[in-house]
Design a protein around this motif. Sequence first.
Motif, PDB file in Angstrom:
ATOM      1  N   HIS A  29      24.972  18.413  21.987  1.00  0.00           N
ATOM      2  CA  HIS A  29      24.934  18.573  20.547  1.00  0.00           C
ATOM      3  C   HIS A  29      25.163  17.218  19.900  1.00  0.00           C
ATOM      4  O   HIS A  29      24.357  16.753  19.116  1.00  0.00           O
ATOM      5  N   GLU A  31      26.575  15.506  17.566  1.00  0.00           N
ATOM      6  CA  GLU A  31      26.391  14.964  16.216  1.00  0.00           C
ATOM      7  C   GLU A  31      27.469  13.942  15.861  1.00  0.00           C
ATOM      8  O   GLU A  31      27.248  13.058  15.061  1.00  0.00           O
ATOM      9  N   HIS A 135      25.554  26.887  16.364  1.00  0.00           N
ATOM     10  CA  HIS A 135      25.761  25.862  15.344  1.00  0.00           C
ATOM     11  C   HIS A 135      24.404  25.233  15.030  1.00  0.00           C
ATOM     12  O   HIS A 135      23.772  24.670  15.909  1.00  0.00           O
ATOM     13  N   HIS A 137      21.990  22.791  12.613  1.00  0.00           N
ATOM     14  CA  HIS A 137      21.958  21.693  11.643  1.00  0.00           C
ATOM     15  C   HIS A 137      20.517  21.394  11.238  1.00  0.00           C
ATOM     16  O   HIS A 137      19.641  21.387  12.088  1.00  0.00           O
TER      17      HIS A 137
HETATM   18 CU   LIG Z   1      26.802  21.311  15.601  1.00  0.00          CU
END
Ligand SMILES: [Cu+2]
Lengths: 416, 260
Positions: A29, A31, A135, A137
């Motif tokens: 992920h 980020e 999750h 984005h």
């Molecule tokens: Cu995330």
Amino acid sequence: MKNLFNRLFTIISASAVLAGFAAQPAFAHGEKAQEPFLRMRTVQWIDVAVTKTNLAVNDETVITGKVHFMTNEHWPHSAAKPELAFLNVSAAGPVMVRKASFVNGVNMVNSAKFDLGADYAFEIRLKASWPGKWHVHPMINVKDAGPLVGPGTWVEVTGSHADFKDEMKTLTGETVNLETYGTENNVKWHVIWGLIAVAWLLWWLAKPLFHSRYAKVKAELGDTLITGGDRMVSAVVLVVALGLTYYGYSAAEARYPVTLPLQSATATIPHSPSLVEGVKLVLDRATYRVPGRAMEMDVSITNTSSKPFRVGEFNTAGVRFLNPEVGVMDELTKQYPSYLLAEKGLTVSDNTPIQPGETRKLHLVAQDAAWEVERLSSLIYDPDSRFGGVLYMYDTDGKRLITEVGGTLVPTFAGT
Amino acid sequence: MTTTTTAQAEVAAAGTTYVPLSPGAERIGRALDWVIVAATVLVLTGAFHLHFMLTAGDWDFWLDWKDREYWIVLSPVMAITFCGAVHYILWQHFRLPFGATLCVTLLVVAEWIVRYVGWHGWSHYPINLLTPAYFYPGALALDAILLLSGSWVVAGILGGSLFGFLFFPGNWAWLAAYHVPVEVNGIVMTLADYIGYENIRTGTPEYIRIIERGTLRTFGQHSAPVSAAFAAFLCTLVYWMWWFIGKWFSNVKYITSKGL
Ligand SMILES: [Cu+2]
């Protein structure tokens, strides 16, 4: 013998998987792992919202928002300009499928050029496919600069993937299930050819292989190893290889007379009205207090609009520092991911409205644990020690005016 | 023993010093065969798969990368490499012609395992997006031609060309279905493009696809056959190159052969 084959298969599988991993793209992920300068000085995500965060399989949700590309003054020199970029989604793989995406109303199945200093409204439509808590984005991949990840929202999908239905009508009038379309035919052709290959291999593996053949070859008797049967089988294999290829190709052409090459064009996006207006800002000095997790900015703000305004928010890398005195807790803000929202994060030295035409020196403090949690504070170790972000002003009508802020940043390490 | 007498007759005819194996040695040799096969399968699978993923990786991996230019040229050229090397080893030392088929079969088995288990099972990508291309038609033809001609020159020219040329029509049998057009909010795409678009790949943005670019495009409708012909030409050269790499790798000059 069967046991031996089982073991062999396990070993082959293991080595194949290992070899495959070496070639897989990074999946993390990640980020927060991205350099702060890339997150703070490239694009600013504004008004990001997700229509539905609790979905059943097959339900759709829409991510909307605006993205502001920082001007050349702030865009990092070490990152490529957005000459070619793609509106993407950062998620745990295709747990939700992307049905459509748009920037300023333009279909974004393709990549496009974006302009520095410009604002774009985006929309991404996702359809829930796999149950779980994901999750998600919005994200913009910029060629040679990397992925620029927007604020992430938790989306919960319930139900069973077995009920997932993803159908589409082709221009030739067929309705297909995109998830399984053609799979059976793919496997069929792999199996047919695979069986022929295995038969060919078995023809040879049934003979004594290495030891005795090696001895004969070294004695220059190699040619005596080739039998009439070998020649016959080879001729048949050659004919089958050619014949089956011809058959498969013609059958596919007959079944699908209308086919197109893969499509890859670049889109052209019209400009939307700029969000940045009515404010002139000069940064006099900025410091980051390491022990206090606080960024302090001395700025001169000139009101070039027609209404008085006050400073309401500092926003960078998706983290929003709100000035509680100015009260901007609207619906969008209430739904904003709480880990990215510092509700009382911004302190402004003077909260009386700045009049049209007035220039005022202000001391702003953006303070929150988010600096650490989102790993933005590590920007003080960047080679150019610069930051970027946007300030939101709210005028007496409640209208929002946006201005860029950024420049060099001096860290202070002592606890003051 | 009839085998012995035949062999002895051959020896006499050829005037060489071939000493036939005893039945016992023959049996041990056969058992050793399987050890060698197992070791070969493991090494080849790992090495070839890695090589192929690092060279033709994305083109082979994704449905929406299998274009009429790069995919058609790169895939067979990168795949014939190991086929050439293994051909040398198996043919020159053992007069066995199945090297190409062996290589491409192991490759595709490894690809299926990784994609089915890792990418489909674990990460939920649909199989149609991940289906690997196969090289069976060209590999079978290449093997057969090596045996029938007994010559690496002929195998390179005829077999190598077929390896490159048969790749596209051989795979079109399953790939054609994905090139049917669809309309997506006013834009025409192929089903392959849309399946790739739908299934979110964070690290593979659309612009990263290297497809349908360059001057080959000026051939219009005929891009695929032109690419296939170009692949055929390159395959011949690469086959020969790797034939010699096979020679280099199967060198025994540091091992004495006394007592063999
Ligand atoms: Cu995330």
